[in-house]
Design an enzyme around this catalytic site. Structure first.
Site: not given
Ligand code: FCB
Length: 495
Positions: A168, A379
């Site tokens: 990110e 994620e």
């Molecule tokens: C993302 C992050 C991770 C976590 C999630 C909820 O942006 O990569 O570390 O905080 O959100």
């Protein structure tokens, strides 16, 4: 796609869980580790809810054998984790063997348990000494990152086959240097835009270097993404606002990496805020270095309008911190994300699983499909205020439902031909949720932050069954045949 349909994933689909070093390791000053920008930021009054720090976190640094055993018990095929740069290089150019050894033991433990290590080199914990020299806003960071990447590879490349350069970069650049919600907490549009470019350059240069020493490694990058919909698709101003948000979050990173150029609408937005991308000759070629996969992190979509919304329509954004922050959208201040009245998680993020299908289809169609680049959901998950039942179980039905509905969306994308090869639940453990501290729980496994005891939640049990069978069942979420007591994991603490 029916919310209740049973779906079956193809054999070989990767089932994993994800974490990040600073969020779980603790031991921030053990065995030679020095401060990252997150350690420093946690000490700034009012920067993190409750004044929480990463000093102990989940104590994964000591309890990793138990955590690996837990993952093995859940039947996970892959573990996406990050390495802490200041654990490995506590000072510029000085390698800390003890830090490297920690990751080497973890990788061996994973492989012994049959779990593929997916290593992310940067999940936001820049060494403080590099921030002191200008951080990501300074071009010199690129060389440091490449050295770090090659060092990690020299130590672990014989065993780690999946390498992610950055997690990110939007957050690292724009929350860190424009909004100030994340460290270094700067609120300088030019620094943020420079940071974005240098992060991409670091990705490209390190990615190329890794490939040249290891042509068969799998190399990629992970982006945070949104699906931006105009509130009124018939209103050109709303359409433009949604397009701008898409450009400022998604395309500003996807297009340089996959097409070798920045989207003009983002360049113009930056210019309107007086900021320019510090591009030098040859940079775009470096950034466009071939990748094997793109990781997409998806939590929510956004309904976007150009018109100032009524206060009741505004979605709360960011942690309730005392320290003043700014908009992370450089040149996007007239863009508003509003509520669609969808159910929300404890983060106030609206739940919109079909956005994940649309995201995967769009990225495959516009960017990765033709290039033969695979997609992974690196994620996805949700924070909810979990309650522990009298018998000690955690019936987190909403989280289990969130995961299963999003998996149905992934499956729908697969059916329409998207090359998506795996899913990583965020997160394995409740952990330090950045500026929100320990208040927001994303884990499929509960962590009691007093005792550090781990307890798999209902969602972990359901997810384990999905990983074992490749099937997301229709029917009631409360049912989970595989519930097993697993006290033993809490007893195994590394020496
Ligand atoms: C993302 C992050 C991770 C976590 C999630 C909820 O942006 O990569 O570390 O905080 O959100």
């Amino acid at each position: 796609m029916s919310a209740q349909a049973q779906v079956t994933f193809p054999p070989g689909f990767v089932w994993g869980a994800a974490t990040a070093a600073f969020q779980i390791e603790g031991a921030t000053h053990s065995d030679g580790r020095t401060d990252s920008i997150w350690d420093t930021f946690c000490r700034v009054p009012g920067a993190v809810v409750g004044g929480d720090t990463g000093d102990t976190a989940c104590d994964h640094y000591h309890r990793w054998p138990a955590d690996v055993a837990l993952m093995a018990d859940l039947g996970l095929g892959a573990y996406r984790f990050s390495t802490a740069w200041p654990r490995v290089f506590p000072e510029a150019g000085r390698l800390n063997q003890a830090g490297l050894d920690f990751y080497s033991r973890l990788v061996d433990g994973l492989l012994d348990a049959g779990i593929a290590p997916w290593l992310t080199l940067y999940h936001w914990d820049l060494p403080q000494y590099l921030e002191d020299r200008g951080g990501w806003a300074d071009r010199d960071v690129v060389g440091h990152f490449t050295d770090y990447a090659l060092t990690m590879h020299a130590a672990l490349g014989d065993r780690v086959r999946s390498w992610t350069t950055l997690n990110e970069p939007w957050c690292a650049a724009f929350l860190g240097y424009a909004g100030g919600q994340h460290p270094p907490g700067r609120q300088e549009p030019q620094a943020a835009v420079s940071a974005a470019h240098h992060l991409l350059l670091a990705h490209g240069q390190a990615g190329r270097a890794l490939r040249s020493v290891d042509p068969t490694a799998t190399i990629g990058i992970t982006f945070n993404t949104t699906v931006a919909d105009p509130v009124d698709p018939a209103d050109p101003a709303d359409v433009a606002a949604a397009d701008l948000m898409d450009a400022l979050i998604n395309r500003v990173f996807l297009e340089p990496v996959l097409l070798g150029s920045y989207p003009q609408v983002a360049v113009d937005a930056f210019a309107s805020a007086g900021a320019t991308l510090p591009i030098r000759d040859g940079d775009m070629e470096v950034i466009k270095a071939p990748v094997d996969f793109i990781g997409l992190n998806y939590y929510q979509g956004n309904a976007v309008t150009a018109h100032a919304p009524a206060p009741t329509d505004v979605l709360p954004s960011g942690a309730a911190v005392v320290r003043p922050t700014s908009s992370p959208f450089v040149g996007g201040q007239g863009v508003h994300a509003v509520s669609r009245g969808l159910p929300r998680t404890a983060m106030d993020w609206e739940v919109q699983p079909d956005g994940l299908r649309r995201l995967l289809e769009r990225v495959h169609r516009d960017y990765t499909g033709q290039a033969g680049v695979a997609l992974y959901v690196t994620e996805n998950g949700a924070a909810y205020d979990d309650e522990v039942a009298e018998d000690g179980s955690i019936p987190d039905v909403e989280r289990a439902e969130y995961i299963e509905d999003h998996l149905r969306a992934v499956h729908a994308a697969l059916e329409s031909g998207v090359d998506v090869r795996g899913y990583f639940a965020w997160s394995l453990l409740d952990n330090f949720e950045w500026a929100y501290g320990y208040q927001k729980r994303f884990g499929i496994v509960r962590v009691d932050f007093d005792t550090l005891e781990r307890t798999p939640k209902l969602s972990a049990c359901r997810y384990a069954e999905i990983a074992r069978t490749g099937r997301v069942l229709a029917g009631p979420i409360m049912v989970c045949e595989g519930v097993r007591e697993r006290q033993a994991v809490n007893d195994t603490v590394s020496a």
